[in-house]
Design an enzyme around this catalytic site. Structure first.
Site, PDB file in Angstrom:
ATOM      1  N   HIS A 136       0.874  -1.167   0.000  1.00 23.98           N
ATOM      2  CA  HIS A 136       0.000   0.000   0.000  1.00 23.98           C
ATOM      3  C   HIS A 136       0.920   1.229   0.000  1.00 23.98           C
ATOM      4  O   HIS A 136       2.031   1.172   0.540  1.00 23.98           O
ATOM      5  CB  HIS A 136      -0.834  -0.051   1.289  1.00 23.98           C
ATOM      6  CG  HIS A 136      -1.913   0.961   1.410  1.00 23.98           C
ATOM      7  ND1 HIS A 136      -1.670   2.271   1.753  1.00 23.98           N
ATOM      8  CD2 HIS A 136      -3.258   0.853   1.272  1.00 23.98           C
ATOM      9  CE1 HIS A 136      -2.822   2.926   1.809  1.00 23.98           C
ATOM     10  NE2 HIS A 136      -3.800   2.091   1.528  1.00 23.98           N
ATOM     11  N   ASP A 213       3.282  -4.268   7.993  1.00 23.45           N
ATOM     12  CA  ASP A 213       2.053  -3.486   7.876  1.00 23.45           C
ATOM     13  C   ASP A 213       0.902  -4.480   8.069  1.00 23.45           C
ATOM     14  O   ASP A 213       0.595  -5.267   7.178  1.00 23.45           O
ATOM     15  CB  ASP A 213       2.027  -2.835   6.481  1.00 23.45           C
ATOM     16  CG  ASP A 213       0.675  -2.237   6.129  1.00 23.45           C
ATOM     17  OD1 ASP A 213      -0.276  -2.398   6.915  1.00 23.45           O
ATOM     18  OD2 ASP A 213       0.579  -1.615   5.059  1.00 23.45           O
ATOM     19  N   LYS A 239     -10.210  -0.933  10.620  1.00 23.23           N
ATOM     20  CA  LYS A 239     -10.280  -2.139   9.779  1.00 23.23           C
ATOM     21  C   LYS A 239     -10.515  -3.378  10.651  1.00 23.23           C
ATOM     22  O   LYS A 239     -10.468  -4.497  10.183  1.00 23.23           O
ATOM     23  CB  LYS A 239      -8.997  -2.294   8.975  1.00 23.23           C
ATOM     24  CG  LYS A 239      -8.818  -1.179   7.941  1.00 23.23           C
ATOM     25  CD  LYS A 239      -7.556  -1.372   7.154  1.00 23.23           C
ATOM     26  CE  LYS A 239      -7.151  -0.145   6.357  1.00 23.23           C
ATOM     27  NZ  LYS A 239      -8.011   0.140   5.216  1.00 23.23           N
ATOM     28  N   CYS A 377      -4.820   2.290  -3.664  1.00 20.20           N
ATOM     29  CA  CYS A 377      -3.582   2.865  -3.099  1.00 20.20           C
ATOM     30  C   CYS A 377      -2.385   1.945  -3.325  1.00 20.20           C
ATOM     31  O   CYS A 377      -1.487   1.844  -2.474  1.00 20.20           O
ATOM     32  CB  CYS A 377      -3.718   3.161  -1.605  1.00 20.20           C
ATOM     33  SG  CYS A 377      -4.869   4.461  -1.245  1.00 20.20           S
TER      34      CYS A 377
HETATM   35  N1  PLP Z   1      -1.713  -0.672   4.627  1.00 18.10           N
HETATM   36  C1  PLP Z   1      -2.664  -1.432   4.083  1.00 18.10           C
HETATM   37  C2  PLP Z   1      -2.328  -2.814   3.607  1.00 18.10           C
HETATM   38  C3  PLP Z   1      -3.958  -0.924   3.941  1.00 18.10           C
HETATM   39  O1  PLP Z   1      -4.911  -1.675   3.385  1.00 18.10           O
HETATM   40  C4  PLP Z   1      -4.227   0.395   4.398  1.00 18.10           C
HETATM   41  C5  PLP Z   1      -5.558   0.979   4.190  1.00 18.10           C
HETATM   42  O2  PLP Z   1      -6.312   0.590   3.313  1.00 18.10           O
HETATM   43  C6  PLP Z   1      -3.209   1.114   4.997  1.00 18.10           C
HETATM   44  C7  PLP Z   1      -1.960   0.561   5.093  1.00 18.10           C
HETATM   45  C8  PLP Z   1      -3.439   2.476   5.530  1.00 18.10           C
HETATM   46  O3  PLP Z   1      -4.282   2.402   6.659  1.00 18.10           O
HETATM   47  P1  PLP Z   1      -4.825   3.725   7.346  1.00 18.10           P
HETATM   48  O4  PLP Z   1      -5.431   4.539   6.248  1.00 18.10           O
HETATM   49  O5  PLP Z   1      -5.840   3.222   8.330  1.00 18.10           O
HETATM   50  O6  PLP Z   1      -3.681   4.398   7.990  1.00 18.10           O
END
Ligand code: PLP
Length: 419
Positions: A136, A213, A239, A377
């Site tokens: 991401h 992550d 999430k 993203c």
């Molecule tokens: N990493 C992954 C794999 C994600 O799916 C997301 C959000 O969709 C994020 C990071 C970023 O999360 P946040 O927007 O809650 O900081």
């Protein structure tokens, strides 16, 4: 893979019934375009059970007060409830100490915290940071920018066409200049579950630190940070059936102790004079300013909720939905599933032949079905796959196979309209 050695949390005493579970989520009984909502956008954010909503409103109704600083009853109550969530999260992740859990705004902030503290103080010119093709933007841009600032090299683990990491390429990439490996536990775009324990072991053999992550992982199965042995693990409450605007970072005590603070101000200090500041102990050294108390309490309620359902129920439901969804969608002529790794979470990305995902998404929305369309993203991943985006259906334990049938019906309609 998830940590199978980690004990499944408090299992339910009464067998769970899907209707009862769904009734915990008020939004699931609402209608969109005059039809019952079908929510398949759980990878973007999960819905919130009444228990989480109640915990937040109870705090504002009865306990609203700032934490840590007060001797009055309300402040002490708020502090206890706030710190209770830290304890719950430490147990949920099997951290060795409660103070290894740092509250942040979410995964993105947790990763930035590590980039600006550990990264800034450790990475030097010529060093190497490894990420994967599945990342991401939140677990890519902070490392890319750090490497630019430090004149270090960003290296990228390639994937196979099915969305699995090429572990041989990763092995070949590790060397004495590798300082950090940053990978996701589960890909938000393809659902691939990455072998994070193996990745960590190999990185450690080369003296490199590892940040995972975990944004997509903590709602799908048990995670044991001591078993994985990672140095950092980042996550977001929203999430995991919890509120938005809060999340956390797990960091090994030995790492956190040696890192400089991220933000400066109140709470993160022990003593201050005009000449000098002594920083607070862990975890407060990394928690400057008034924290998001209400949502931390809501986060605690979300962890309780997941624990009450139990991993057995969650995994059984989600693997049934993943298999059924994959089967039913693959049966549509010309439709391609994007991401077919053998170990997957309940995320199905797909593309009907010759139809733009935005056009498809608009029609699917008319069926009152919430799916995500776009690059999720992960623009570099989409570029690697030679596409601009996908339609992503991400299932939660509260979804049903009947809802998947409706999605199939909607996709068939898309085909008919855009043929
Ligand atoms: N990493 C992954 C794999 C994600 O799916 C997301 C959000 O969709 C994020 C990071 C970023 O999360 P946040 O927007 O809650 O900081």
């Amino acid at each position: 893979m998830f940590s199978d050695t980690f004990p499944l949390k408090i299992n339910t005493i009464v067998p769970l019934n899907i209707d009862t579970v769904r009734s915990d989520f008020p939004i699931l009984s609402s209608e969109i375009h005059g039809k019952p909502l079908i929510y398949f956008d759980n990878a973007a954010t999960t819905q919130k059970p009444q228990q989480v909503i109640d915990a937040i409103s109870d705090y504002y109704l009865h306990h609203n007060s700032n934490v840590h600083r007060g001797v009055h009853k309300l402040s002490r109550q708020a502090t206890i409830s706030f710190e209770e969530t830290r304890k719950k999260l430490a147990a949920f992740l099997n951290a060795a100490h409660d103070h290894e859990i740092i509250f942040t705004r979410g995964t993105t902030e947790a990763i930035n915290l590590v980039a600006y503290t550990f990264g800034e103080s450790t990475i030097r010119e010529g060093d190497e940071v490894i990420v994967s093709s599945l990342e991401h933007h939140s677990n890519l841009v902070p490392w890319q920018q750090l490497c630019i600032r430090k004149n270090a090299h960003l290296r990228v683990i390639p994937i196979f066409d099915n969305g699995e990491l090429d572990m041989e390429a990763y092995t070949a990439m590790l060397n004495e200049r590798t300082r950090l490996v940053a990978v996701n536990h589960i890909s938000n775009s393809l659902g691939t579950i990455n072998p994070v324990k193996e990745i960590t072991r190999m990185a450690h053999e080369h003296g490199a630190a590892v940040i995972i992550d975990g944004a997509q992982a903590l709602s799908h199965g048990p995670v044991d940070v001591q078993d994985i042995d990672c140095d950092f693990y980042a996550f977001s409450a929203h999430k995991m059936y919890g509120p938005m605007g809060i999340g956390g970072l797990y960091g090994k005590e030995s790492r956190l102790e040696n890192m400089p603070p991220f933000h400066y101000g109140g709470e993160m200090i022990e003593t201050v004079s005009f000449e000098k500041t002594v920083f607070n102990k862990l975890p407060y050294k990394f928690e400057a300013g008034t924290p998001n108390v209400a949502d931390a309490i809501g986060f605690g309620a979300a962890v309780d909720y997941i624990s009450r359902l139990g991993w057995e129920f969650i995994r059984e439901q989600e693997s049934k939905l993943l298999n059924y969804g994959t089967q039913q969608l693959s049966a549509i002529e010309g439709l391609k599933i994007i991401g077919t790794a053998p170990h997957k979470a309940s995320i199905v990305s797909f593309l009907p032949a010759n139809i733009h995902f935005y056009d498809a998404g608009m029609v699917i929305d008319q069926y009152s079905i919430a799916v995500r369309t776009g690059n999720h993203c992960t623009q570099p991943l989409m570029a690697r796959l030679g596409i601009q985006g996908t339609i992503r259906a991400s299932f939660s334990f509260y979804n049903t196979t009947a809802e998947i049938d409706k999605l199939v019906e909607a996709v068939l309609k898309v085909k008919e309209l855009f043929a």
